[in-house]
Design a protein around this motif. Structure first.
Motif, mmCIF file in Angstrom:
data_model
loop_
_atom_site.group_PDB
_atom_site.id
_atom_site.type_symbol
_atom_site.label_atom_id
_atom_site.label_comp_id
_atom_site.label_asym_id
_atom_site.label_seq_id
_atom_site.Cartn_x
_atom_site.Cartn_y
_atom_site.Cartn_z
ATOM 1 N N ASN A 104 5.108 5.018 0.441
ATOM 2 C CA ASN A 104 4.098 5.801 1.146
ATOM 3 C C ASN A 104 4.172 7.254 0.696
ATOM 4 O O ASN A 104 5.178 7.927 0.897
ATOM 5 N N LYS A 105 3.103 7.765 0.090
ATOM 6 C CA LYS A 105 3.088 9.134 -0.429
ATOM 7 C C LYS A 105 2.607 10.150 0.601
ATOM 8 O O LYS A 105 2.686 11.357 0.371
ATOM 9 N N GLU A 106 2.110 9.669 1.735
ATOM 10 C CA GLU A 106 1.595 10.561 2.757
ATOM 11 C C GLU A 106 2.715 11.020 3.691
ATOM 12 O O GLU A 106 3.744 10.346 3.846
ATOM 13 N N ASP A 107 2.498 12.169 4.325
ATOM 14 C CA ASP A 107 3.445 12.673 5.326
ATOM 15 C C ASP A 107 3.100 12.089 6.688
ATOM 16 O O ASP A 107 2.911 12.798 7.680
ATOM 17 N N ASP A 108 3.023 10.769 6.711
ATOM 18 C CA ASP A 108 2.690 10.052 7.943
ATOM 19 C C ASP A 108 3.909 9.244 8.361
ATOM 20 O O ASP A 108 4.221 8.212 7.773
ATOM 21 N N PHE A 109 4.593 9.718 9.408
ATOM 22 C CA PHE A 109 5.832 9.074 9.815
ATOM 23 C C PHE A 109 5.596 7.793 10.597
ATOM 24 O O PHE A 109 6.543 7.101 10.960
ATOM 25 N N ALA A 110 4.336 7.473 10.860
ATOM 26 C CA ALA A 110 4.026 6.208 11.518
ATOM 27 C C ALA A 110 4.205 5.044 10.551
ATOM 28 O O ALA A 110 4.353 3.895 10.963
ATOM 29 N N ILE A 111 4.177 5.363 9.249
ATOM 30 C CA ILE A 111 4.359 4.356 8.208
ATOM 31 C C ILE A 111 5.657 4.684 7.464
ATOM 32 O O ILE A 111 5.864 5.823 7.054
ATOM 33 N N PRO A 112 6.542 3.722 7.288
ATOM 34 C CA PRO A 112 7.795 3.989 6.566
ATOM 35 C C PRO A 112 7.529 4.534 5.166
ATOM 36 O O PRO A 112 6.543 4.178 4.526
ATOM 37 N N LYS A 113 8.409 5.396 4.697
ATOM 38 C CA LYS A 113 8.276 5.946 3.357
ATOM 39 C C LYS A 113 8.424 4.877 2.297
ATOM 40 O O LYS A 113 7.737 4.890 1.274
ATOM 41 N N ILE A 114 9.323 3.958 2.522
ATOM 42 C CA ILE A 114 9.557 2.878 1.555
ATOM 43 C C ILE A 114 9.677 1.561 2.320
ATOM 44 O O ILE A 114 10.423 1.466 3.302
ATOM 45 N N MET A 115 8.949 0.561 1.858
ATOM 46 C CA MET A 115 9.009 -0.785 2.431
ATOM 47 C C MET A 115 9.387 -1.754 1.336
ATOM 48 O O MET A 115 8.767 -1.741 0.259
ATOM 49 N N ILE A 116 10.376 -2.592 1.587
ATOM 50 C CA ILE A 116 10.888 -3.511 0.576
ATOM 51 C C ILE A 116 10.869 -4.940 1.101
ATOM 52 O O ILE A 116 11.350 -5.200 2.218
#
Length: 260
Positions: free
Chosen positions: A245-257
């Motif tokens: 996730n490149k956005e500064d949106d903390f509702a979505i994890p930065k990295i999902m694996i």
């Protein structure tokens, strides 16, 4: 050379004090990286990915004997570690202050200043499409001191790993759209394994060349099943799906694996 778009480094020896920053009673007996190759298509960065290839990451570590412990050397390394940590903190602090000053003075900035520069866009394109190939990894820890008379070896091996960018449907693709907020990466993992060999005699080798041959033979591959290992993780092959996730949106994890 770098400017030709192709850089190759071979037989890189690892320093025996490379693990000193961990401040653990562990030292490197022997270690090297067989080959690092970097391909950068300078004339086509907007359409072709930069590629890194790493081959033969081999490392044997062991415990430090009490007789080899030197208090002065330990204190010196500890001070060096603290010094580097302080330098990093000062660097981040300086960057934060610069960002605050820039935001305070840019309230009336022009639309040109609000757009990404050509350089920053190009760097982002390189990062989004960067590919990496890793082949033949064997990291081994040998210990005969923790439980005297009962030596053991703990190791991690991997045949290969390839990571590349894809579209939203996980098909290999070159990402050009800078407005994409989610970057997809697909990794193909082959024969990752972890073993614990109790009561095993430690490896003997004469120089890096013989160590290379020995550790290569102990990596599980399709044509080479290593029966001498007691696996705590049997060799596994998997696809690794990564969403960044490149956005500064903390509702979505930065990295999902996701592992498949």
């Amino acid at each position: 050379s770098v400017f030709s778009g192709n850089v190759v480094l071979e037989n890189l020896q690892l320093k025996k004090e490379a693990l000193a920053d961990l401040q653990l009673p562990i030292t490197i007996k022997e270690g090297f990286v067989g080959k690092i190759e970097l391909e950068v298509p300078w004339r086509a960065l907007g359409s072709k990915p930069a590629i890194a290839r790493v081959e033969k990451v081999y490392l044997i570590a062991t415990t430090v004997r009490p007789s080899d412990y030197d208090e002065k050397i330990f204190q010196k390394k500890a001070l060096e570690t603290k010094r580097r940590q302080l330098q990093m903190r000062e660097l981040f602090k300086s960057e934060d202050e610069n960002d605050k000053n820039a935001s305070a003075s840019s309230s009336s900035s022009s639309s040109k200043d609000q757009k990404k520069s050509y350089t920053s866009r190009m760097v982002q394109t390189i990062v989004d499409n960067f590919q990496i190939y890793v082949r033949k990894v064997h990291i081994r820890f040998e210990d005969e001191l923790s439980y005297p008379g009962h030596p053991f070896a703990l190791g991690i091996t991997m045949e290969s790993l390839h990571v590349q960018s894809t579209d939203a449907k996980w098909n290999p693709a070159f990402i050009k759209d800078q407005s994409e907020t989610i970057i997809h990466k697909l990794g193909v993992l082959k024969n990752l394994a972890v073993y614990w060999n109790a009561g095993e005699k430690f490896l003997k080798y004469d120089g890096a060349s013989q160590m290379d041959k020995t550790l290569t033979q102990l990596i599980h591959r399709e044509d080479n099943y290593v029966k001498s290992h007691s696996y705590i993780l049997q060799p596994v092959c998997s696809e690794v799906k990564i969403k960044q996730n490149k956005e500064d949106d903390f509702a979505i994890p930065k990295i999902m694996i996701d592992l498949i």
